[in-house]
Write an enzyme that holds these catalytic residues in place. Structure first.
Site, PDB file in Angstrom:
ATOM      1  N   ARG A   1       0.855  -1.187   0.000  1.00 17.24           N
ATOM      2  CA  ARG A   1       0.000   0.000   0.000  1.00 17.24           C
ATOM      3  C   ARG A   1       0.887   1.231   0.000  1.00 17.24           C
ATOM      4  O   ARG A   1       2.111   1.127   0.149  1.00 17.24           O
ATOM      5  CB  ARG A   1      -1.027  -0.008   1.139  1.00 17.24           C
ATOM      6  CG  ARG A   1      -0.680  -0.732   2.391  1.00 17.24           C
ATOM      7  CD  ARG A   1       0.456  -0.106   3.155  1.00 17.24           C
ATOM      8  NE  ARG A   1       0.189   1.296   3.382  1.00 17.24           N
ATOM      9  CZ  ARG A   1       1.090   2.220   3.527  1.00 17.24           C
ATOM     10  NH1 ARG A   1       2.378   1.932   3.476  1.00 17.24           N
ATOM     11  NH2 ARG A   1       0.773   3.474   3.734  1.00 17.24           N
ATOM     12  N   GLY A   2       0.271   2.402  -0.161  1.00 12.96           N
ATOM     13  CA  GLY A   2       1.058   3.622  -0.327  1.00 12.96           C
ATOM     14  C   GLY A   2       1.198   3.858  -1.827  1.00 12.96           C
ATOM     15  O   GLY A   2       1.565   2.937  -2.571  1.00 12.96           O
ATOM     16  N   ALA A   3       0.882   5.102  -2.231  1.00 13.04           N
ATOM     17  CA  ALA A   3       0.762   5.376  -3.667  1.00 13.04           C
ATOM     18  C   ALA A   3       1.978   4.953  -4.511  1.00 13.04           C
ATOM     19  O   ALA A   3       1.824   4.221  -5.500  1.00 13.04           O
ATOM     20  CB  ALA A   3       0.432   6.852  -3.859  1.00 13.04           C
TER      21      ALA A   3
ATOM     22  N   ARG B   1      -7.592  -0.617  -6.733  1.00 11.85           N
ATOM     23  CA  ARG B   1      -7.861   0.464  -5.763  1.00 11.85           C
ATOM     24  C   ARG B   1      -8.069   1.754  -6.550  1.00 11.85           C
ATOM     25  O   ARG B   1      -7.366   1.985  -7.534  1.00 11.85           O
ATOM     26  CB  ARG B   1      -6.705   0.630  -4.749  1.00 11.85           C
ATOM     27  CG  ARG B   1      -6.707  -0.450  -3.669  1.00 11.85           C
ATOM     28  CD  ARG B   1      -5.759  -0.112  -2.536  1.00 11.85           C
ATOM     29  NE  ARG B   1      -6.348   0.768  -1.553  1.00 11.85           N
ATOM     30  CZ  ARG B   1      -5.661   1.300  -0.536  1.00 11.85           C
ATOM     31  NH1 ARG B   1      -4.368   1.035  -0.387  1.00 11.85           N
ATOM     32  NH2 ARG B   1      -6.258   2.081   0.344  1.00 11.85           N
TER      33      ARG B   1
ATOM     34  N   GLN C   1      -1.856   2.758   9.999  1.00 10.67           N
ATOM     35  CA  GLN C   1      -0.571   2.803   9.278  1.00 10.67           C
ATOM     36  C   GLN C   1       0.476   3.638  10.014  1.00 10.67           C
ATOM     37  O   GLN C   1       1.666   3.401   9.882  1.00 10.67           O
ATOM     38  CB  GLN C   1      -0.758   3.398   7.865  1.00 10.67           C
ATOM     39  CG  GLN C   1      -1.523   2.517   6.895  1.00 10.67           C
ATOM     40  CD  GLN C   1      -2.996   2.880   6.849  1.00 10.67           C
ATOM     41  OE1 GLN C   1      -3.570   3.302   7.851  1.00 10.67           O
ATOM     42  NE2 GLN C   1      -3.627   2.696   5.710  1.00 10.67           N
TER      43      GLN C   1
ATOM     44  N   ASP D   1      -2.001  10.660  -2.191  1.00 11.62           N
ATOM     45  CA  ASP D   1      -2.408   9.599  -3.128  1.00 11.62           C
ATOM     46  C   ASP D   1      -2.735  10.174  -4.495  1.00 11.62           C
ATOM     47  O   ASP D   1      -2.661   9.489  -5.504  1.00 11.62           O
ATOM     48  CB  ASP D   1      -3.595   8.834  -2.557  1.00 11.62           C
ATOM     49  CG  ASP D   1      -3.119   8.016  -1.365  1.00 11.62           C
ATOM     50  OD1 ASP D   1      -3.046   8.578  -0.261  1.00 11.62           O
ATOM     51  OD2 ASP D   1      -2.762   6.838  -1.571  1.00 11.62           O
TER      52      ASP D   1
ATOM     53  N   ASN E   1      -5.343  12.413   0.447  1.00  7.76           N
ATOM     54  CA  ASN E   1      -4.417  11.596   1.243  1.00  7.76           C
ATOM     55  C   ASN E   1      -5.244  10.861   2.304  1.00  7.76           C
ATOM     56  O   ASN E   1      -6.464  11.017   2.385  1.00  7.76           O
ATOM     57  CB  ASN E   1      -3.328  12.470   1.874  1.00  7.76           C
ATOM     58  CG  ASN E   1      -2.210  11.621   2.467  1.00  7.76           C
ATOM     59  OD1 ASN E   1      -1.696  10.714   1.807  1.00  7.76           O
ATOM     60  ND2 ASN E   1      -1.829  11.871   3.707  1.00  7.76           N
ATOM     61  N   LYS E   2      -4.578  10.083   3.101  1.00 13.40           N
ATOM     62  CA  LYS E   2      -5.248   9.256   4.110  1.00 13.40           C
ATOM     63  C   LYS E   2      -6.245  10.061   4.935  1.00 13.40           C
ATOM     64  O   LYS E   2      -5.965  11.199   5.317  1.00 13.40           O
ATOM     65  CB  LYS E   2      -4.172   8.626   5.011  1.00 13.40           C
ATOM     66  CG  LYS E   2      -4.663   7.716   6.095  1.00 13.40           C
ATOM     67  CD  LYS E   2      -5.571   6.615   5.596  1.00 13.40           C
ATOM     68  CE  LYS E   2      -4.919   5.750   4.540  1.00 13.40           C
ATOM     69  NZ  LYS E   2      -5.894   4.923   3.789  1.00 13.40           N
TER      70      LYS E   2
HETATM   71  O1  MRU Z   1      -4.510   3.204   2.266  1.00 15.46           O
HETATM   72  P1  MRU Z   1      -3.025   3.374   2.099  1.00 15.46           P
HETATM   73  O2  MRU Z   1      -2.232   2.818   3.227  1.00 15.46           O
HETATM   74  O3  MRU Z   1      -2.558   2.892   0.749  1.00 15.46           O
HETATM   75  O4  MRU Z   1      -2.850   4.945   2.111  1.00 15.46           O
HETATM   76  C1  MRU Z   1      -1.566   5.483   1.988  1.00 15.46           C
HETATM   77  C2  MRU Z   1      -1.517   6.941   2.141  1.00 15.46           C
HETATM   78  O5  MRU Z   1      -2.515   7.622   2.264  1.00 15.46           O
HETATM   79  C3  MRU Z   1      -0.160   7.556   2.036  1.00 15.46           C
HETATM   80  O6  MRU Z   1      -0.028   8.622   2.908  1.00 15.46           O
HETATM   81  C4  MRU Z   1       0.032   8.028   0.590  1.00 15.46           C
HETATM   82  O7  MRU Z   1      -0.197   6.964  -0.291  1.00 15.46           O
HETATM   83  C5  MRU Z   1       1.380   8.563   0.371  1.00 15.46           C
HETATM   84  S1  MRU Z   1       2.568   7.267   0.283  1.00 15.46           S
HETATM   85  C6  MRU Z   1       4.092   7.896  -0.031  1.00 15.46           C
END
Ligand code: MRU
Length: 347
Positions: free
Chosen positions: A48-50, A91, A198, A239, A249-250
């Site tokens: 996970r994470g963009a 996703r 996270q 994201d 973002n999250k």
């Molecule tokens: O749901 P996730 O864990 O994929 O969400 C991740 C985030 O929101 C991160 O902050 C974002 O992707 C930046 S990652 C460098």
């Protein structure tokens, strides 16, 4: 950079992903050699994470290419587009997913003079290049972000935009690792980040492992820490950034941006340019993923609310550009007016 676990590795013609669903208690890798497996890994948040999703998708597109059984180039191209459409459904919010898929499809179309077998080999090389570029990009984001900070600072981050969300260094954490290399004395607060945690499972894990001074707080404690003067800057990842500078973002990032304004603390967004989506005009157009209700009411093993209660669980929110001090990319630091200045980045 201090010792870090590797998030994504390509070896033995397979994709190895660190299973982020079992951290911080177990460090285990899972291997994938089919496009379906990669789809599941993204959907189930094993990765996970963009940026990490983008790199994984690139390898997934190679695995998908391998599964197309034809030597006819036009038939291959048709099948390859379908594979891209399928993987894009894993996703919705992180634009790095479709960015990587589009780049792989674009590469296949530009190289359609090759034989199908040769093209498949080259697609693997392109995926490896996307992987390598991610590391270089994050290092530059770190250098640019560091120019906005100073020795002795207190930082707050949310979710995990760390090395675990990327190939190396992370986006929001890159400056932290560089500050550590410079022997800066600094402190990081990591929001726990409900509902998937996270911030505590991943960010606290990786910063702690790296020997960085990190303190976990629940999301609701951020205002208190700010009011005590502990925070000099908030640094988060993204994201997707819309063309006008709105940032998805999250979930919880928007709240932090409001607190940042209240306490006059700079709100920095650390992003690689593949996360900037110039085709999406404003944050209102960004698709926001809604996830299973159990993440909210059964996240700790037992039900923490009535089983059949109504639950709202958006995984992301949109921070309006007015609340953002700067968007820090590998190509430079972008400030308001964001629409005009983001455009300049791509010129
Ligand atoms: O749901 P996730 O864990 O994929 O969400 C991740 C985030 O929101 C991160 O902050 C974002 O992707 C930046 S990652 C460098």
């Amino acid at each position: 950079m201090s010792k870090q676990v590797t998030t994504i590795e390509w070896k033995e013609d397979k994709l190895f992903l660190l299973d982020q669903t079992v951290l911080p208690n177990v460090v285990a890798y899972r291997s994938f050699d089919t496009i379906q497996g990669v789809w599941d890994a993204i959907q189930d948040m094993i990765v996970r994470g963009a940026p990490a999703i983008g790199v994984t998708a690139a390898y997934g597109m190679y695995l998908g290419a391998k599964s197309i059984e034809t030597s006819e180039m036009s038939e291959f191209q048709k099948g390859y587009k379908k594979i891209g459409e399928y993987l894009a459904t894993s996703r919705p919010t992180a634009v790095n997913l479709s960015w990587a898929i589009d780049r792989m499809i674009d590469f296949s179309q530009k190289n359609d003079q090759l034989t199908v077998d040769k093209l498949k080999e080259q697609l693997l090389e392109e995926a490896k290049l996307i992987h390598k570029e991610d590391e270089e990009i994050n290092y530059k984001i770190g250098e640019n972000m560091l120019s906005l900070l100073s020795d002795g600072c207190g930082l707050l981050t949310h979710c995990n935009a760390g090395a675990l969300a990327t190939t190396k260094y992370g986006t929001a954490t890159a400056a932290m690792y560089l500050a550590q290399e410079k022997n800066w004395d600094f402190k990081v607060y990591s929001d726990e980040t409900r509902p998937r945690l996270q911030g505590s499972n991943l960010t606290a894990f990786e910063l702690h492992q790296a020997g960085i001074d990190v303190t976990v707080i629940t999301d609701s404690m951020a205002a208190v820490i700010m009011s005590k003067g502990e925070i000099d800057a908030i640094i988060v990842g993204a994201d997707r950034v819309a063309a006008n500078g709105d940032v998805a973002n999250k979930i919880g990032t928007f709240n932090l941006s409001i607190l940042a304004k209240n306490f006059n603390i700079p709100m920095y967004i650390a992003v690689p340019t593949p996360t900037i989506d110039m085709q999406t005009k404003t944050g209102a157009e960004i698709p926001i993923e809604e996830r299973d209700s159990h993440e909210v009411i059964k996240g700790f093993g037992e039900f923490t609310a009535p089983k059949d209660v109504k639950v709202f669980n958006p995984a992301f929110d949109v921070t309006p550009h007015e609340n953002i001090t700067a968007i820090v990319t590998e190509k430079g630091i972008v400030r308001a007016p964001f629409e005009e200045n983001l455009k300049k980045l791509f010129e």
